[in-house]
Write a protein that holds these residues in place. Sequence first.
Motif, PDB file in Angstrom:
ATOM      1  N   LEU A   1       0.866  -1.183   0.000  1.00 34.30           N
ATOM      2  CA  LEU A   1       0.000   0.000   0.000  1.00 34.30           C
ATOM      3  C   LEU A   1       0.898   1.226   0.000  1.00 34.30           C
ATOM      4  N   ILE A   2       0.662   2.150  -0.937  1.00 29.75           N
ATOM      5  CA  ILE A   2       1.559   3.315  -1.063  1.00 29.75           C
ATOM      6  C   ILE A   2       0.802   4.625  -0.820  1.00 29.75           C
ATOM      7  N   HIS A   3       1.312   5.379   0.132  1.00 36.15           N
ATOM      8  CA  HIS A   3       0.695   6.657   0.513  1.00 36.15           C
ATOM      9  C   HIS A   3       1.102   7.767  -0.455  1.00 36.15           C
TER      10      HIS A   3
ATOM     11  N   ASN B   1       6.005 -11.466  -6.858  1.00 36.62           N
ATOM     12  CA  ASN B   1       4.687 -11.217  -7.443  1.00 36.62           C
ATOM     13  C   ASN B   1       3.766 -10.714  -6.353  1.00 36.62           C
ATOM     14  N   PHE B   2       3.162  -9.587  -6.571  1.00 39.14           N
ATOM     15  CA  PHE B   2       2.318  -9.036  -5.514  1.00 39.14           C
ATOM     16  C   PHE B   2       1.291  -8.063  -6.102  1.00 39.14           C
ATOM     17  N   VAL B   3       0.326  -7.710  -5.245  1.00 42.48           N
ATOM     18  CA  VAL B   3      -0.679  -6.720  -5.617  1.00 42.48           C
ATOM     19  C   VAL B   3      -0.235  -5.388  -5.030  1.00 42.48           C
ATOM     20  N   VAL B   4      -0.444  -4.312  -5.769  1.00 40.87           N
ATOM     21  CA  VAL B   4      -0.052  -2.994  -5.258  1.00 40.87           C
ATOM     22  C   VAL B   4      -1.229  -2.030  -5.366  1.00 40.87           C
TER      23      VAL B   4
ATOM     24  N   VAL C   1       3.339   6.116  -8.212  1.00 41.51           N
ATOM     25  CA  VAL C   1       4.400   5.138  -7.964  1.00 41.51           C
ATOM     26  C   VAL C   1       3.914   3.752  -8.383  1.00 41.51           C
ATOM     27  N   ALA C   2       2.694   3.406  -7.950  1.00 36.38           N
ATOM     28  CA  ALA C   2       2.153   2.070  -8.251  1.00 36.38           C
ATOM     29  C   ALA C   2       2.006   1.875  -9.760  1.00 36.38           C
ATOM     30  N   ARG C   3       1.525   2.910 -10.460  1.00 40.97           N
ATOM     31  CA  ARG C   3       1.388   2.799 -11.919  1.00 40.97           C
ATOM     32  C   ARG C   3       2.753   2.661 -12.579  1.00 40.97           C
ATOM     33  N   SER C   4       3.752   3.393 -12.048  1.00 37.55           N
ATOM     34  CA  SER C   4       5.101   3.261 -12.612  1.00 37.55           C
ATOM     35  C   SER C   4       5.625   1.853 -12.395  1.00 37.55           C
TER      36      SER C   4
END
Length: 471
Positions: A154-156, A223-226, A235-238
Motif C-alpha cells: 500500500l503506497i501513501h 509477485n504481488f498486488v499494489v 508510484v504504483a502505476r510506474s
Amino acid sequence: MGILGKLIALAILTAITAIVFQLFIKSDKLDLLQTEPKWFGKNKLKSGEPLPKDPDTINKFTVNISDEVLSELKQRLRSTRFVKPLPDSQFNYGFNGDYLKQVVDYWLTKFDWRKQEKELNKYNHFKTKISGIDIHFIHIKPTKPAKTIVPLMLIHGWPGSIWEFYKTIPLLTEPTADGLAFEVICPSIPGYGFSEAPNQSGLDSIQTAHIFIKLMKKLNHNNFVVNGGDWGSFVARSMAKLYPQNIRGLHLNLNSCMIPKGIHFVKYLTAMWFPKLVFENPDRDYPRIFPLKKRFQFLMRESGYFHIQATKPDTVSAALADSPAGLAAYLLEKSAMASNAQNIDKWDGGLTDGYTLDEWLTGVMLYWVSDNVAATFRFYKENVESVFGYNWDEQPIDATVPVGVANFPNEISHCPKELVGYKILNLVHFTEQPRGGHFAAFEEPKLFADDIKLFAKNVLDIEKQSTKQQK
Ligand SMILES: *[C@@H]1O[C@H](CO)[C@@H](O)[C@H](O)[C@H]1NC(C)=O
Ligand SMILES: *[C@@H]1O[C@H](CO)[C@@H](O)[C@H](O)[C@H]1NC(C)=O
C-alpha cells in the motif's frame, strides 16, 4: 468575453488542433523518461560506475522520538503568532486562524505523543538500504493461518504517510470466510516519514517505483498486488509499467483523467457536449469532469499548493520547517479539502467530523519529527519535471496487468469508467463507492479493505483461468 471565456475559447481551439494531430498525425512511440534505476547514496558514483549491490540487511526499527525534539516542539508551539481570520470566513481563506489556535492548544495540553508512538509501534517497522538510501516500511503478516495469502503493498502520498493505513490493515490481515488474507507492506516514500531523503535531485515516482520493487524482492516477493492513492498511485502505476511481470494486480483509488489520447479523446469531447452518448450514468459522471469552466475554477482554488511545491518547494518549506503550527495548518487544510471540498464552509474544516485531533496530529508529527518537509515538497518538482513533462500518463499499463479502480465520490479528480481505456488496457474491476474522498484507507477503512479483497479475488480467478488454459 471575460478572461475565463477567452481561456475556454483558447482551450477549445487547442482541442480541435489536438484532435487533428491525434487522429491524423502518427504519434511517436511513447517512451518513459528514465527507466534505469539511479543511485541516491551520499557517496557519489564515478561516471560509468555500475550501481553498487544493495546490502541484504533489514533492520528492525522502533519509533522513538527524543525528549529534546518533543520539548523543542512545545517551545515553538507556545510562541505561535496566529492569523486573525475575517469574520465568518470559515476555511474560505485557508485554514481558519481561530480554529488553529484551538488545534495548537490541544497539541500542547492534551495530545500525548508517547501514546501515539505506542500505537505506531504496534506494527513491526523496518529500515533497509536501497539505491543508497534508507527505506522505512511496516510489514504485517496475517493474524491467523489462511488458505491464500496475497502480498500487498500500500503506497501513501502527500500529505499522507503510512499512518493512513493503520485502520484498514487489521481488516486486510484478518482472513475472509473463504480463507483469503493479505501480507501487508507499507513503505514510506523517500524523504517522507522515516525514509531517508536523497541529497540530490531526480528522485521522482519512477525512481521510487524502482526502489519499491527492489524492496519487495528483498522480502522475497516477486509477485504481488499494489495499491496507491495520491502520489502512491503514480508510484504504483510506474511499478506496473516498468515491471509488469512482478505485479499481479494494480489497484488504484486515485484515477484522474488528463487529456486522453486517440479515440478516447473523441469520446471525451463527445461526453462534453452529449454526455448521454458516452456515460452510462451521465448525472453522476458529467459533473465530475465538466463543465470545464467549473472544473478549472475548482482546480485553481484547490491546487495552489501544487504549483508552489512543483516550482519553488524550498521557499514555503523555510516557513513550515520552522513553525509546527504553520505546518499543521498547511497539511491539515489540504487534508480537510481533499476529503470533502464542502468542508470549506466549516469553521473547523470538518476535521472533527468522524476523526480525532489525535489522528490528524499524529500524521502531522510524522512530517515534523523528520525535520525534512522540503523533501516531501521537492517530490512534486521532481515529478513535474519527469512524469508530468512527458507522455507518462498516456503510456498504457501493460495488458498483462489486471487493474482495479475504486472510485470514491469526494475524490478531487475522476476519470469515469468509459474514458480510462486510453491508459488502462486491462480494467477488470471498477467500483463506485458510496462514501469517502482522497484518503480512502483513512476515511473509509472498511470500504477500502473490502474493495481490495474483491479485486484480489478477481485477480486470483483470472490467474486460475490462465493456468487452466495453459494446461
Ligand atoms: C526510547 O528511548 C529511550 C532513551 O533511549 C529508552 O529509554 C526507551 O526505552 C525507548 N523506548 C522504546 C519504546 O524503545
Ligand atoms: C549533501 O551533499 C553536500 C555535498 O555534495 C554536502 O556538503 C551536504 O552536507 C550534504 N547534505 C546532507 C544533508 O547530507
